[in-house]
Structures are given as C-alpha cells and as structure tokens.
Design a protein around this motif. Structure first.
Motif, PDB file in Angstrom:
ATOM      1  N   LYS A  94      -0.221   7.992   2.731  1.00  0.00           N
ATOM      2  CA  LYS A  94      -0.206   9.403   2.345  1.00  0.00           C
ATOM      3  C   LYS A  94      -0.771  10.266   3.465  1.00  0.00           C
ATOM      4  N   ARG A 132      -9.727  10.197  -6.014  1.00  0.00           N
ATOM      5  CA  ARG A 132      -9.353   8.784  -5.970  1.00  0.00           C
ATOM      6  C   ARG A 132     -10.410   7.892  -6.620  1.00  0.00           C
ATOM      7  N   ILE A 137     -13.409   7.059  -5.368  1.00  0.00           N
ATOM      8  CA  ILE A 137     -13.838   6.137  -4.327  1.00  0.00           C
ATOM      9  C   ILE A 137     -15.323   6.299  -4.041  1.00  0.00           C
ATOM     10  N   TYR A 167       0.830  -1.203   0.000  1.00  0.00           N
ATOM     11  CA  TYR A 167       0.000   0.000   0.000  1.00  0.00           C
ATOM     12  C   TYR A 167       0.864   1.252   0.000  1.00  0.00           C
ATOM     13  N   VAL A 222      -3.976   8.426   5.130  1.00  0.00           N
ATOM     14  CA  VAL A 222      -4.654   7.300   4.485  1.00  0.00           C
ATOM     15  C   VAL A 222      -3.671   6.210   4.094  1.00  0.00           C
ATOM     16  N   GLN A 223      -4.227   5.018   3.937  1.00  0.00           N
ATOM     17  CA  GLN A 223      -3.502   3.893   3.356  1.00  0.00           C
ATOM     18  C   GLN A 223      -4.258   3.527   2.090  1.00  0.00           C
ATOM     19  N   GLU A 224      -3.583   3.656   0.941  1.00  0.00           N
ATOM     20  CA  GLU A 224      -4.203   3.359  -0.346  1.00  0.00           C
ATOM     21  C   GLU A 224      -3.698   2.008  -0.846  1.00  0.00           C
ATOM     22  N   TYR A 225      -4.619   1.070  -0.968  1.00  0.00           N
ATOM     23  CA  TYR A 225      -4.307  -0.258  -1.495  1.00  0.00           C
ATOM     24  C   TYR A 225      -4.749  -0.274  -2.950  1.00  0.00           C
ATOM     25  N   GLY A 226      -3.823  -0.540  -3.849  1.00  0.00           N
ATOM     26  CA  GLY A 226      -4.105  -0.441  -5.273  1.00  0.00           C
ATOM     27  C   GLY A 226      -4.569  -1.735  -5.911  1.00  0.00           C
ATOM     28  N   ASN A 244      -7.890  -2.263  -4.182  1.00  0.00           N
ATOM     29  CA  ASN A 244      -8.545  -0.998  -4.554  1.00  0.00           C
ATOM     30  C   ASN A 244      -9.335  -0.365  -3.406  1.00  0.00           C
ATOM     31  N   ARG A 245      -8.789  -0.407  -2.224  1.00  0.00           N
ATOM     32  CA  ARG A 245      -9.455   0.187  -1.059  1.00  0.00           C
ATOM     33  C   ARG A 245      -8.590   1.290  -0.463  1.00  0.00           C
ATOM     34  N   VAL A 246      -9.253   2.180   0.216  1.00  0.00           N
ATOM     35  CA  VAL A 246      -8.567   3.240   0.957  1.00  0.00           C
ATOM     36  C   VAL A 246      -9.068   3.186   2.390  1.00  0.00           C
TER      37      VAL A 246
END
Length: 124
Positions: A39, A108, A110, A36, A59-63, A72-74
């Motif tokens: 940010k 993003r 989301i 991840y 945040v933690q952005e999982y791509g 694809n979660r934040v």
C-alpha cells in the motif's frame, strides 16, 4: 490537506529456494512464500491551485494468513516527506507528518516492536 490511499496490490514474496533447502537441512521448516498487501499512503496540499505531494508512506502488510515470522506484521518500505508544507501558524510540518504515521499505525492496530532507520549518507 488531503490523504490518498493508493490502490493496493496483493502479492507474494517468495523465499529463495536455497534458503528453504538450508533450513530443511538444519531440520527446520521455513515457508516458501509470504503473501502481503502493498500500500501507499500519500498526503497532498493544494498550492497555487495544484495538488502537491508532501508525504509518502509505502508499506507491506502481512496478514493473519501469512506464516511466521511475518504473520500480522507491517513493514515500512519507504517513508519520505518534503519541506513544502505550509501551516498557520508555521512550524507544524513534523507534527502533521508524525500524526499521519501514528494514525495509520493506530488504524491498523499496530504496536511497534522495532523501529529501525537507515541514516542518510553524509555527502563528501
């Protein structure tokens, strides 16, 4: 008001070995790691010649490269603001802070499935 996106950090969240072993014992596979991006989005307002941080969002952005269930979660790991925001006319603090959060989520792309908040503990 100025916004800053703090330098991001690429990292990996490792699954505890015990959990992986437990899932395998149940006949299910479970990923050993979740890559991840971490940010921080900070909002500042100039007051008496100084930049004052009024809002912080971590945040933690999982791509797309991350396995399920985090693909694809934040996750918002920290969100805070202070009452020093000044506006004319007054009373727009919440509007501005909500707008920053919504704009980040829109950029993003989301859609919010769940939003859980921890309540502040009551002081004794």
């Amino acid at each position: 008001m100025s916004l800053q996106l703090a330098p991001l950090l690429y990292t990996v969240r490792y699954t505890p070995e015990r959990l992986v072993e437990h899932q395998q014992a149940l006949g299910e596979s479970y990923p050993k790691e979740f890559p991840y991006k971490s940010k921080a989005l900070l909002a500042f307002q100039k007051r008496d010649g100084l930049d004052v941080c009024l809002f912080a969002l971590y945040v933690q952005e999982y791509g797309n490269d991350c396995p399920e269930p985090n693909k694809n979660r934040v996750y918002i790991s920290y969100l805070d603001s202070v009452r020093y925001f000044e506006s004319t006319p007054s009373g727009h603090r919440s509007t501005v802070y909500h707008s920053i959060l919504v704009a980040y989520l829109q950029v993003r792309g989301i859609l919010i499935e769940k939003l859980a908040c921890a309540r502040k503990p009551k002081h004794a």
